[in-house]
Design a protein around this motif. Structure first.
Motif, short mmCIF file in Angstrom:
data_model
loop_
_atom_site.label_atom_id
_atom_site.label_comp_id
_atom_site.label_asym_id
_atom_site.label_seq_id
_atom_site.Cartn_x
_atom_site.Cartn_y
_atom_site.Cartn_z
N HIS A 9 1.00 -1.14 0.19
CA HIS A 9 -0.03 -0.06 -0.06
C HIS A 9 1.03 1.23 0.00
CE1 HIS A 9 -3.49 -2.35 0.89
NE2 HIS A 9 -2.81 -2.92 1.96
N ALA A 10 0.28 2.29 -0.74
CA ALA A 10 0.95 3.53 -0.69
C ALA A 10 0.08 4.56 -0.29
CB ALA A 10 1.68 3.77 -2.17
N GLY A 11 0.47 5.26 0.83
CA GLY A 11 -0.55 6.41 1.28
C GLY A 11 -0.05 7.08 2.45
N ARG A 12 -0.80 7.65 3.26
CA ARG A 12 -0.61 8.52 4.33
C ARG A 12 -0.82 7.62 5.55
NH1 ARG A 12 -5.56 12.89 3.95
NH2 ARG A 12 -7.04 11.45 4.79
N ILE A 13 0.35 7.53 6.57
CA ILE A 13 0.30 6.80 7.55
C ILE A 13 0.18 7.54 9.06
CG2 ILE A 13 1.24 4.94 6.54
CD1 ILE A 13 3.92 5.47 8.13
N ARG A 14 -0.13 6.63 9.84
CA ARG A 14 -0.10 7.14 11.33
C ARG A 14 -0.23 5.93 12.26
NH1 ARG A 14 -4.78 11.52 12.96
NH2 ARG A 14 -6.55 9.99 12.89
N GLU A 15 0.07 6.20 13.46
CA GLU A 15 -0.06 5.17 14.46
C GLU A 15 -1.44 5.27 15.14
OE1 GLU A 15 2.00 4.18 18.57
OE2 GLU A 15 3.38 3.75 16.81
#
Length: 126
Positions: A26-32
């Motif tokens: 997956h390519a995208g915006r991430i966060r925990e």
């Protein structure tokens, strides 16, 4: 997999390409985020659409139609590569089918009845 409904501040995210178990990418915006009492990786993947009309000779500017969210536990992450927004958008753009090749026009544009002896002087690549 679910679609994001609530608005999210852009500052809370990083851009990344994530591989899950080495099988999904997956390519995208991430966060925990914390879900179910455990820390999880949230990745929002954009779905891009092309404009209905594009000007000839100019690059196509894709627009984000929606974001699809995925959550994964830390032990399922095979690899995580931080990147920039442009790279994420390039990875997620729709497949462009191959275009047909159009041969360039002949060098001689005159009438076939004209004298073509001048064409013998043309330097040919073969």
């Amino acid at each position: 997999m679910s679609e994001t409904i609530e608005p999210i501040a852009e500052d809370d995210f990083e851009w990344a390409i994530v591989e899950i178990f080495g099988h999904r990418r997956h390519a995208g915006r991430i966060r925990e985020e914390e879900k179910f009492g455990a820390k999880m990786l949230r990745i929002d993947v954009p779905t891009l659409v092309a404009p209905e009309a594009a000007e000839a000779g100019k690059p196509i500017e894709f627009a984000v139609e929606r974001w699809t969210s995925h959550w994964y536990g830390g032990s399922s992450i095979f690899s995580l590569t931080l990147t920039d927004e442009g790279s994420v958008m390039r990875v997620n753009r729709p497949y462009a089918s191959a275009s047909r090749y159009l041969a360039p026009p002949d060098r001689y544009d005159g009438d076939a009845s004209e004298d073509v002896s001048a064409l013998d002087d043309i330097e040919r690549p073969w």
